[in-house]
Design a protein around this motif. Structure first.
Motif, PDB file in Angstrom:
ATOM      1  N   ILE A  54       0.061  -2.210  12.709  1.00  0.00           N
ATOM      2  CA  ILE A  54      -0.483  -1.288  11.706  1.00  0.00           C
ATOM      3  C   ILE A  54       0.664  -0.679  10.909  1.00  0.00           C
ATOM      4  CG2 ILE A  54      -1.817   0.826  11.356  1.00  0.00           C
ATOM      5  CD1 ILE A  54      -3.301   0.036  14.034  1.00  0.00           C
ATOM      6  N   ALA A  55       1.714  -0.265  11.605  1.00  0.00           N
ATOM      7  CA  ALA A  55       2.867   0.339  10.935  1.00  0.00           C
ATOM      8  C   ALA A  55       3.524  -0.649   9.970  1.00  0.00           C
ATOM      9  CB  ALA A  55       3.883   0.819  11.974  1.00  0.00           C
ATOM     10  N   GLU A  56       3.678  -1.887  10.398  1.00  0.00           N
ATOM     11  CA  GLU A  56       4.301  -2.893   9.524  1.00  0.00           C
ATOM     12  C   GLU A  56       3.460  -3.125   8.271  1.00  0.00           C
ATOM     13  OE1 GLU A  56       4.904  -6.323  12.020  1.00  0.00           O
ATOM     14  OE2 GLU A  56       6.576  -5.381  13.061  1.00  0.00           O
ATOM     15  N   ARG A  57       2.149  -3.192   8.417  1.00  0.00           N
ATOM     16  CA  ARG A  57       1.291  -3.463   7.264  1.00  0.00           C
ATOM     17  C   ARG A  57       1.176  -2.264   6.334  1.00  0.00           C
ATOM     18  NH1 ARG A  57      -3.670  -7.283   8.989  1.00  0.00           N
ATOM     19  NH2 ARG A  57      -4.254  -6.873   6.832  1.00  0.00           N
ATOM     20  N   ILE A 112       2.261   6.934  12.356  1.00  0.00           N
ATOM     21  CA  ILE A 112       0.880   6.629  12.719  1.00  0.00           C
ATOM     22  C   ILE A 112       0.494   7.435  13.953  1.00  0.00           C
ATOM     23  CG2 ILE A 112      -0.656   4.814  13.590  1.00  0.00           C
ATOM     24  CD1 ILE A 112       0.882   2.919  11.680  1.00  0.00           C
ATOM     25  N   ASN A 113       1.377   7.511  14.919  1.00  0.00           N
ATOM     26  CA  ASN A 113       1.071   8.239  16.151  1.00  0.00           C
ATOM     27  C   ASN A 113       0.886   9.736  15.920  1.00  0.00           C
ATOM     28  OD1 ASN A 113       1.008   6.029  17.867  1.00  0.00           O
ATOM     29  ND2 ASN A 113       3.190   6.122  18.265  1.00  0.00           N
ATOM     30  N   TYR A 114       1.627  10.295  14.964  1.00  0.00           N
ATOM     31  CA  TYR A 114       1.544  11.740  14.746  1.00  0.00           C
ATOM     32  C   TYR A 114       0.150  12.199  14.317  1.00  0.00           C
ATOM     33  CZ  TYR A 114       2.347  16.356  12.786  1.00  0.00           C
ATOM     34  OH  TYR A 114       2.248  17.679  12.487  1.00  0.00           O
ATOM     35  N   PRO A 115      -0.436  11.650  13.255  1.00  0.00           N
ATOM     36  CA  PRO A 115      -1.753  12.158  12.864  1.00  0.00           C
ATOM     37  C   PRO A 115      -2.901  11.669  13.738  1.00  0.00           C
ATOM     38  CG  PRO A 115      -1.048  10.483  11.303  1.00  0.00           C
ATOM     39  CD  PRO A 115       0.083  10.712  12.256  1.00  0.00           C
ATOM     40  N   PHE A 116      -2.719  10.534  14.424  1.00  0.00           N
ATOM     41  CA  PHE A 116      -3.823   9.967  15.193  1.00  0.00           C
ATOM     42  C   PHE A 116      -3.652  10.101  16.702  1.00  0.00           C
ATOM     43  CE2 PHE A 116      -3.837   7.668  11.145  1.00  0.00           C
ATOM     44  CZ  PHE A 116      -5.131   7.929  10.749  1.00  0.00           C
ATOM     45  N   MET A 159       0.848  -1.171   0.000  1.00  0.00           N
ATOM     46  CA  MET A 159       0.000   0.000   0.000  1.00  0.00           C
ATOM     47  C   MET A 159       0.892   1.231   0.000  1.00  0.00           C
ATOM     48  SD  MET A 159      -2.871   1.079   2.819  1.00  0.00           S
ATOM     49  CE  MET A 159      -3.879  -0.313   2.399  1.00  0.00           C
ATOM     50  N   GLU A 160       0.714   2.099  -0.959  1.00  0.00           N
ATOM     51  CA  GLU A 160       1.500   3.331  -1.081  1.00  0.00           C
ATOM     52  C   GLU A 160       0.920   4.388  -0.144  1.00  0.00           C
ATOM     53  OE1 GLU A 160       4.484   5.755  -2.804  1.00  0.00           O
ATOM     54  OE2 GLU A 160       4.060   3.687  -3.332  1.00  0.00           O
ATOM     55  N   ILE A 161       1.756   4.929   0.716  1.00  0.00           N
ATOM     56  CA  ILE A 161       1.330   5.958   1.664  1.00  0.00           C
ATOM     57  C   ILE A 161       1.947   7.285   1.256  1.00  0.00           C
ATOM     58  CG2 ILE A 161       1.371   6.732   4.054  1.00  0.00           C
ATOM     59  CD1 ILE A 161      -0.240   4.231   3.775  1.00  0.00           C
ATOM     60  N   ASN A 162       1.104   8.302   1.097  1.00  0.00           N
ATOM     61  CA  ASN A 162       1.572   9.660   0.871  1.00  0.00           C
ATOM     62  C   ASN A 162       1.908  10.223   2.244  1.00  0.00           C
ATOM     63  OD1 ASN A 162       1.727  12.456   0.535  1.00  0.00           O
ATOM     64  ND2 ASN A 162       0.207  12.459  -1.103  1.00  0.00           N
ATOM     65  N   HIS A 163       3.078  10.779   2.417  1.00  0.00           N
ATOM     66  CA  HIS A 163       3.500  11.238   3.730  1.00  0.00           C
ATOM     67  C   HIS A 163       2.943  12.601   4.123  1.00  0.00           C
ATOM     68  CE1 HIS A 163       5.627   7.648   4.342  1.00  0.00           C
ATOM     69  NE2 HIS A 163       6.662   7.916   3.579  1.00  0.00           N
ATOM     70  N   ASN A 164       2.004  13.127   3.353  1.00  0.00           N
ATOM     71  CA  ASN A 164       1.271  14.319   3.758  1.00  0.00           C
ATOM     72  C   ASN A 164       0.289  13.884   4.837  1.00  0.00           C
ATOM     73  OD1 ASN A 164      -1.257  15.962   3.700  1.00  0.00           O
ATOM     74  ND2 ASN A 164      -0.088  17.175   2.252  1.00  0.00           N
ATOM     75  N   LYS A 165       0.224  14.608   5.954  1.00  0.00           N
ATOM     76  CA  LYS A 165      -0.569  14.185   7.111  1.00  0.00           C
ATOM     77  C   LYS A 165      -2.013  13.838   6.743  1.00  0.00           C
ATOM     78  CE  LYS A 165      -2.098  15.730  11.642  1.00  0.00           C
ATOM     79  NZ  LYS A 165      -2.083  16.796  12.623  1.00  0.00           N
ATOM     80  N   LYS A 166      -2.706  14.708   6.025  1.00  0.00           N
ATOM     81  CA  LYS A 166      -4.106  14.457   5.683  1.00  0.00           C
ATOM     82  C   LYS A 166      -4.259  13.283   4.728  1.00  0.00           C
ATOM     83  CE  LYS A 166      -6.466  18.806   6.374  1.00  0.00           C
ATOM     84  NZ  LYS A 166      -7.252  19.862   5.733  1.00  0.00           N
ATOM     85  N   ASP A 167      -3.444  13.241   3.685  1.00  0.00           N
ATOM     86  CA  ASP A 167      -3.542  12.189   2.686  1.00  0.00           C
ATOM     87  C   ASP A 167      -3.191  10.819   3.256  1.00  0.00           C
ATOM     88  OD1 ASP A 167      -4.230  14.112   0.828  1.00  0.00           O
ATOM     89  OD2 ASP A 167      -2.206  14.271   0.010  1.00  0.00           O
ATOM     90  N   ALA A 168      -2.302  10.773   4.205  1.00  0.00           N
ATOM     91  CA  ALA A 168      -1.848   9.496   4.761  1.00  0.00           C
ATOM     92  C   ALA A 168      -2.898   8.848   5.653  1.00  0.00           C
ATOM     93  CB  ALA A 168      -0.567   9.711   5.550  1.00  0.00           C
ATOM     94  N   ARG A 169      -3.796   9.622   6.194  1.00  0.00           N
ATOM     95  CA  ARG A 169      -4.782   9.082   7.126  1.00  0.00           C
ATOM     96  C   ARG A 169      -5.708   8.053   6.475  1.00  0.00           C
ATOM     97  NH1 ARG A 169      -6.561  12.210  11.773  1.00  0.00           N
ATOM     98  NH2 ARG A 169      -8.640  11.654  11.093  1.00  0.00           N
ATOM     99  N   VAL A 170      -6.137   8.292   5.260  1.00  0.00           N
ATOM    100  CA  VAL A 170      -7.135   7.424   4.625  1.00  0.00           C
ATOM    101  C   VAL A 170      -6.641   5.979   4.475  1.00  0.00           C
ATOM    102  CG1 VAL A 170      -8.519   7.046   2.553  1.00  0.00           C
ATOM    103  CG2 VAL A 170      -8.328   9.342   3.529  1.00  0.00           C
ATOM    104  N   ILE A 221      -6.399   4.317   7.898  1.00  0.00           N
ATOM    105  CA  ILE A 221      -7.723   3.975   8.433  1.00  0.00           C
ATOM    106  C   ILE A 221      -8.257   2.725   7.730  1.00  0.00           C
ATOM    107  CG2 ILE A 221     -10.141   4.718   8.602  1.00  0.00           C
ATOM    108  CD1 ILE A 221      -8.969   7.627   8.902  1.00  0.00           C
ATOM    109  N   LYS A 222      -8.118   2.653   6.420  1.00  0.00           N
ATOM    110  CA  LYS A 222      -8.582   1.472   5.678  1.00  0.00           C
ATOM    111  C   LYS A 222      -7.867   0.219   6.156  1.00  0.00           C
ATOM    112  CE  LYS A 222     -10.109   3.758   1.466  1.00  0.00           C
ATOM    113  NZ  LYS A 222      -9.910   3.912   0.032  1.00  0.00           N
ATOM    114  N   LEU A 223      -6.584   0.320   6.384  1.00  0.00           N
ATOM    115  CA  LEU A 223      -5.831  -0.825   6.854  1.00  0.00           C
ATOM    116  C   LEU A 223      -6.244  -1.203   8.275  1.00  0.00           C
ATOM    117  CD1 LEU A 223      -3.649  -2.722   5.766  1.00  0.00           C
ATOM    118  CD2 LEU A 223      -2.120  -1.536   7.310  1.00  0.00           C
TER     119      LEU A 223
END
Length: 75
Positions: free
Chosen positions: A36-39, A47-51, A1-12, A15-17
């Protein structure tokens, strides 16, 4: 799963995972931020920063599932 490191974009995708992980386990207390971080292939801090906490992330994930289920029932 590709994660965009922009705080808002990365949340989606995170959350799905988290929703996927929730469906895989029988005990929500056994889910860890490290899992969660590994997956998602990101660092734990990402993960801790935005949530702020695992509980916040899982609350959002559960709320998302409930909202989608409710919406589907009323279509």
């Amino acid at each position: 799963m590709e994660i965009n490191h922009n705080k808002k974009d990365a949340r989606v995708p995170i959350i799905k995972l988290a929703i996927e992980i929730l469906s895989d386990v029988s005990d929500i207390d056994k889910i860890t931020v490290r899992q969660i971080a590994e997956r998602t292939k990101v660092e734990v801090g990402f993960i801790n920063y935005p949530f702020v906490s695992k509980d916040t992330l899982l609350s959002i994930a559960v709320g998302t599932v409930l909202a989608e289920t409710t919406t589907a029932c009323y279509r």
